[in-house]
Scaffold this motif. Structure first.
Motif, PDB file in Angstrom:
ATOM      1  N   ALA A 231      11.727   7.655  -0.399  1.00 28.87           N
ATOM      2  CA  ALA A 231      12.124   7.548   1.006  1.00 28.87           C
ATOM      3  C   ALA A 231      10.915   7.654   1.926  1.00 28.87           C
ATOM      4  O   ALA A 231       9.910   8.262   1.583  1.00 28.87           O
ATOM      5  CB  ALA A 231      13.133   8.645   1.340  1.00 28.87           C
ATOM      6  N   PRO A 232      11.030   7.043   3.125  1.00 26.74           N
ATOM      7  CA  PRO A 232       9.935   7.132   4.095  1.00 26.74           C
ATOM      8  C   PRO A 232       9.841   8.513   4.738  1.00 26.74           C
ATOM      9  O   PRO A 232      10.853   9.191   4.901  1.00 26.74           O
ATOM     10  CB  PRO A 232      10.320   6.107   5.169  1.00 26.74           C
TER      11      PRO A 232
ATOM     12  N   GLU B  42       0.840  -1.201   0.000  1.00 26.50           N
ATOM     13  CA  GLU B  42       0.000   0.000   0.000  1.00 26.50           C
ATOM     14  C   GLU B  42       0.879   1.257   0.000  1.00 26.50           C
ATOM     15  O   GLU B  42       0.641   2.192  -0.766  1.00 26.50           O
ATOM     16  CB  GLU B  42      -0.905   0.029   1.243  1.00 26.50           C
ATOM     17  N   LEU B  43       1.878   1.278   0.890  1.00 23.71           N
ATOM     18  CA  LEU B  43       2.719   2.471   0.989  1.00 23.71           C
ATOM     19  C   LEU B  43       3.598   2.647  -0.239  1.00 23.71           C
ATOM     20  O   LEU B  43       3.834   3.754  -0.698  1.00 23.71           O
ATOM     21  CB  LEU B  43       3.591   2.412   2.252  1.00 23.71           C
ATOM     22  N   TRP B  44       4.090   1.525  -0.773  1.00 21.30           N
ATOM     23  CA  TRP B  44       5.025   1.641  -1.902  1.00 21.30           C
ATOM     24  C   TRP B  44       4.319   1.911  -3.215  1.00 21.30           C
ATOM     25  O   TRP B  44       4.845   2.610  -4.074  1.00 21.30           O
ATOM     26  CB  TRP B  44       5.896   0.382  -1.993  1.00 21.30           C
ATOM     27  N   VAL B  45       3.149   1.346  -3.395  1.00 21.66           N
ATOM     28  CA  VAL B  45       2.428   1.569  -4.662  1.00 21.66           C
ATOM     29  C   VAL B  45       1.639   2.876  -4.602  1.00 21.66           C
ATOM     30  O   VAL B  45       1.724   3.699  -5.507  1.00 21.66           O
ATOM     31  CB  VAL B  45       1.499   0.379  -4.991  1.00 21.66           C
ATOM     32  N   GLN B  46       0.880   3.081  -3.529  1.00 26.58           N
ATOM     33  CA  GLN B  46       0.133   4.337  -3.383  1.00 26.58           C
ATOM     34  C   GLN B  46       1.025   5.349  -2.658  1.00 26.58           C
ATOM     35  O   GLN B  46       0.611   6.001  -1.683  1.00 26.58           O
ATOM     36  CB  GLN B  46      -1.192   4.109  -2.642  1.00 26.58           C
TER      37      GLN B  46
ATOM     38  N   PRO C 236      19.436   2.411   0.084  1.00 24.97           N
ATOM     39  CA  PRO C 236      19.600   2.024  -1.324  1.00 24.97           C
ATOM     40  C   PRO C 236      18.821   0.766  -1.716  1.00 24.97           C
ATOM     41  O   PRO C 236      18.386   0.639  -2.854  1.00 24.97           O
ATOM     42  CB  PRO C 236      21.112   1.822  -1.479  1.00 24.97           C
ATOM     43  N   LEU C 237      18.626  -0.159  -0.770  1.00 25.40           N
ATOM     44  CA  LEU C 237      17.880  -1.386  -1.083  1.00 25.40           C
ATOM     45  C   LEU C 237      16.469  -1.344  -0.487  1.00 25.40           C
ATOM     46  O   LEU C 237      15.776  -2.358  -0.441  1.00 25.40           O
ATOM     47  CB  LEU C 237      18.634  -2.616  -0.565  1.00 25.40           C
ATOM     48  N   HIS C 238      16.075  -0.171  -0.033  1.00 28.97           N
ATOM     49  CA  HIS C 238      14.728   0.021   0.530  1.00 28.97           C
ATOM     50  C   HIS C 238      14.463  -0.861   1.748  1.00 28.97           C
ATOM     51  O   HIS C 238      13.345  -1.306   1.973  1.00 28.97           O
ATOM     52  CB  HIS C 238      13.647  -0.242  -0.522  1.00 28.97           C
ATOM     53  N   VAL C 239      15.513  -1.136   2.516  1.00 30.04           N
ATOM     54  CA  VAL C 239      15.345  -1.964   3.716  1.00 30.04           C
ATOM     55  C   VAL C 239      15.410  -1.050   4.935  1.00 30.04           C
ATOM     56  O   VAL C 239      16.434  -0.410   5.182  1.00 30.04           O
ATOM     57  CB  VAL C 239      16.448  -3.049   3.800  1.00 30.04           C
ATOM     58  N   TYR C 240      14.334  -0.989   5.675  1.00 30.46           N
ATOM     59  CA  TYR C 240      14.273  -0.044   6.789  1.00 30.46           C
ATOM     60  C   TYR C 240      14.270  -0.726   8.156  1.00 30.46           C
ATOM     61  O   TYR C 240      14.173  -0.059   9.177  1.00 30.46           O
ATOM     62  CB  TYR C 240      13.065   0.899   6.607  1.00 30.46           C
ATOM     63  N   GLU C 241      14.389  -2.049   8.154  1.00 26.08           N
ATOM     64  CA  GLU C 241      14.406  -2.757   9.440  1.00 26.08           C
ATOM     65  C   GLU C 241      15.844  -2.877   9.947  1.00 26.08           C
ATOM     66  O   GLU C 241      16.385  -3.967  10.074  1.00 26.08           O
ATOM     67  CB  GLU C 241      13.756  -4.136   9.260  1.00 26.08           C
ATOM     68  N   THR C 242      16.494  -1.727  10.162  1.00 22.23           N
ATOM     69  CA  THR C 242      17.877  -1.726  10.641  1.00 22.23           C
ATOM     70  C   THR C 242      17.956  -0.931  11.940  1.00 22.23           C
ATOM     71  O   THR C 242      17.043  -0.171  12.269  1.00 22.23           O
ATOM     72  CB  THR C 242      18.819  -1.056   9.619  1.00 22.23           C
TER      73      THR C 242
END
Lengths: 502, 140
Positions: free
Chosen positions: A457-458, A406-410, A477-483
């Protein structure tokens, strides 16, 4: 009526909570979502089978949104939706991710026929029942506020109506001579253009689609419209996947293909042929182009019938209904739009026009939100607001920012909201404009947006004491935010809210 | 996307676009998007980043800070350009007071648009100069 015996038809005329008009992807998705919420509804369609405009268009067969048959995620998973921009959404595994099943994999963009088969499969497997061959013909409002839809089968009375009628009515600007030329929708089979000089009016999706499709047949293809092709941004547009060949050939001076910026004054008859008279825009000066065929590819409008008389306001000279963030007409209460016509919701206009509401990938989520909104507003069915442990909020939002289709497409349109009014609660998805403008309890909305430098970006919007603060996160860069870094950033942004919650 | 002869003639009557030739007006009509807002909705949001440029086609709006109206905007007036030009979030809200229809251009497209249409840039500059003069008069 093909394939449907009259006795088997569901939803006879009468009183319903909601009436959904249309059986394309927007209508099917809305009807499906209303059914899941237990709302009393009727779905009607003038067509004799599901599929909407995909039964006929695009004319040259290839869609512009990708579906990747191979992906790192199972086709029934939520993560897969980001790899599949064409399938509709379902709770039942057997009705999820259907488009790749029908693709011959010559491209990772499905053909019209493949998309059409997938929509029919969705209607069968979900299943979504529709009264086919039932044409909506008129609309009125009764004194008690109820809407009455007149149809070829009789009258439907309802509290709310959802028009998923596409943006499907051919539209031509009133230029002298355009009435002599066929619209995109009336383009003949390509072999009939063999050896002919074809001028196409319009340089958007449908213009490029026709031009590309005729390159192997026509002797000459000229594309004309006032606005220049924006070469720096077009590489990022969906049409570049298939339809940019005419521009490529013109830019390289190959001959036979011309992409020109000009305002068209008129189209004249010139014996058996036509003469297109125009004035250059980017490069001023008169232009006169002879063509054996002229095709008007200037787009479509929503077939609103009498809805403007009911008070439905529009934009773009009556072509698109103007909508609230929840896809209700801004001027006619209880009149909602789904599918391609849901693009008339303004959204938060920042770096770009937010969201993908005019294509299946985006409006499938709009339909789910719309069904939930109708259930809440018209039927007092509250949405689920699950409690979240305070210690889990940051992980929950990071998971959303990394995985949520939802967040990435919309992008820039929808946000995942956690409120702190009665303990931390997951409010589900809300339109971002609604969140930033509504007064409400302390809350956070997590969204994904396009930044001015074209990175994605978020962004967090924190509402505290009625004031909104915006927190932009650096793009990964890899759209990974669980860091750990992002975790620390979120903990900081949310510290005041979470502390109160604890 | 706005692009009919109706849009072209509406644009041609707005002061900002008054110097454009008909072909240029058509090009502008194809470039601008159109959005509409019900009364009382926020169009421009104070302190939120990334505003767009708006020109009012129909209707009226208030410029306001903390709910206090500072100015009224009507057909032909434009807003959002200060935020776009400075790269800063808007310093005030713009709130529709009637049904409001606007032509819009996303922020990143404003610079190339103004460079392509210098007469629009000059008209905009004149308007900014007038506003600056009024602001200075108030202060003085």
């Amino acid at each position: 009526m093909a394939g449907v015996a009259a006795g088997e038809q569901p939803f006879p005329p009468g009183d319903y909570g909601v009436v959904v008009v249309g059986s394309g992807p927007g209508g099917l998705q809305t009807a499906y979502c209303l059914a899941r919420l237990g709302i009393d509804y009727a779905a009607i369609s003038a067509d004799d089978a599901p599929g909407g405009m995909f039964a006929r268009m695009p004319i040259f067969e290839r869609l512009i949104s990708p579906t990747k048959p191979s992906a790192p995620f199972d086709r029934t998973s939520r993560d897969y939706q980001r790899y599949d921009h064409n399938s509709l959404l379902a709770d039942e595994e057997g009705a999820r991710g259907l488009v790749p099943e029908f693709m011959d994999r010559s491209f990772d963009v499905p053909s019209r026929a493949e998309m059409h088969m997938a929509l029919q499969a969705f209607a069968e497997r979900a299943p979504v029942r529709v009264r086919y061959g039932c044409r909506w013909e008129s609309t009125r409002r009764e004194d008690d506020g109820m809407l009455v839809l007149g149809t070829s089968d009789g009258e439907y009375r309802c509290r709310a109506a959802v028009f998923a009628i596409g943006v499907t009515e051919p539209w031509k600007p009133k230029v002298p001579g355009f009435d002599m030329a066929p619209h995109y929708a009336e383009t003949r089979p390509p072999r009939e253009y063999e050896g002919r000089r074809v001028t196409i009016i319009g340089k958007r999706n449908s213009g490029f689609e026709i031009a590309n499709g005729l390159l192997p047949w026509a002797r000459e293809v000229v594309m004309l419209s006032p606005r220049p092709v924006n070469t720096s941004s077009i590489a990022l547009l969906p049409i570049r996947t298939r339809y940019l060949q005419p521009y490529d050939e013109y830019a390289r001076g190959l001959g036979g293909a011309y992409v020109l910026d000009a305002a068209i004054e008129r189209v004249d008859r010139a014996g058996e042929a036509f003469r297109v008279v125009a004035q250059g825009t980017t490069k001023p000066g008169p232009l006169s182009i002879e063509a054996d065929d002229v095709i008007i590819a200037t787009g479509f409008r929503t077939p609103l019938l009498d809805l403007p008389e009911l008070g439905v306001a529009t934009v773009s000279d009556g072509r698109i209904p103007a909508l609230t963030p929840f896809f209700e007409s801004i001027s006619a209460p209880g009149v909602y739009f789904a599918g391609n016509a849901s693009g008339g919701a303004a959204g938060l206009l920042k770096v770009e026009r937010a969201g993908q509401s005019t294509s299946v990938n985006g409006f499938r989520y709009n339909a789910r939100l719309l069904a939930q909104r109708i259930a809440e507003r018209h039927f007092d069915v509250p949405r689920e607001r699950a409690a979240i442990e305070p210690g889990r909020i940051v992980s929950f939002l990071l998971d959303e920012l990394t995985h949520s289709p939802e967040l990435w497409v919309q992008r820039g349109y929808l946000a995942r909201v956690v409120s702190f009014g009665d303990g931390p609660r997951d409010e589900g998805y809300e339109p971002l404009t609604y969140f930033v403008d509504a007064t409400g309890p302390d809350a956070v909305a997590a969204a994904v947006e396009l930044a001015p430098d074209a990175s994605i970006a978020p962004v967090l919007y924190v509402r505290r004491g009625g004031n909104i603060t915006e927190h932009q996160l650096a793009p990964h860069p890899l759209h990974v935010y669980e860091t750990d870094d992002y975790r620390a950033e979120l903990e900081h942004a949310l510290s005041a809210l979470v502390r109160i919650a604890v | 996307m706005a692009a009919s002869e109706e849009t072209v003639s509406v644009l041609g009557r707005l002061a900002l676009f008054a110097d454009l030739s008909l072909p240029a007006l058509e090009s502008v009509a194809h470039t601008l998007d159109e959005v509409a807002f019900p009364p009382e909705s926020r169009v421009l949001r104070r302190d939120l980043s990334g505003a767009a440029f708006y020109v009012i086609r129909d209707g009226e709006a208030n410029v306001s800070i903390d709910g206090r109206p500072l100015a009224t905007l009507a057909r032909g007036d434009f807003f959002g350009e200060i935020a776009v030009l400075t790269g800063q979030p808007p310093g005030a809200d713009v709130i529709a007071t009637t049904l409001l229809r606007c032509f819009t251009l996303p922020g990143p497209e404003v610079e190339p648009f103004l460079i392509q249409h210098p007469t629009v840039m000059y008209r905009m500059l004149q308007d900014e100069a007038r506003r600056l003069r009024i602001a200075n008069t108030w202060q003085g």
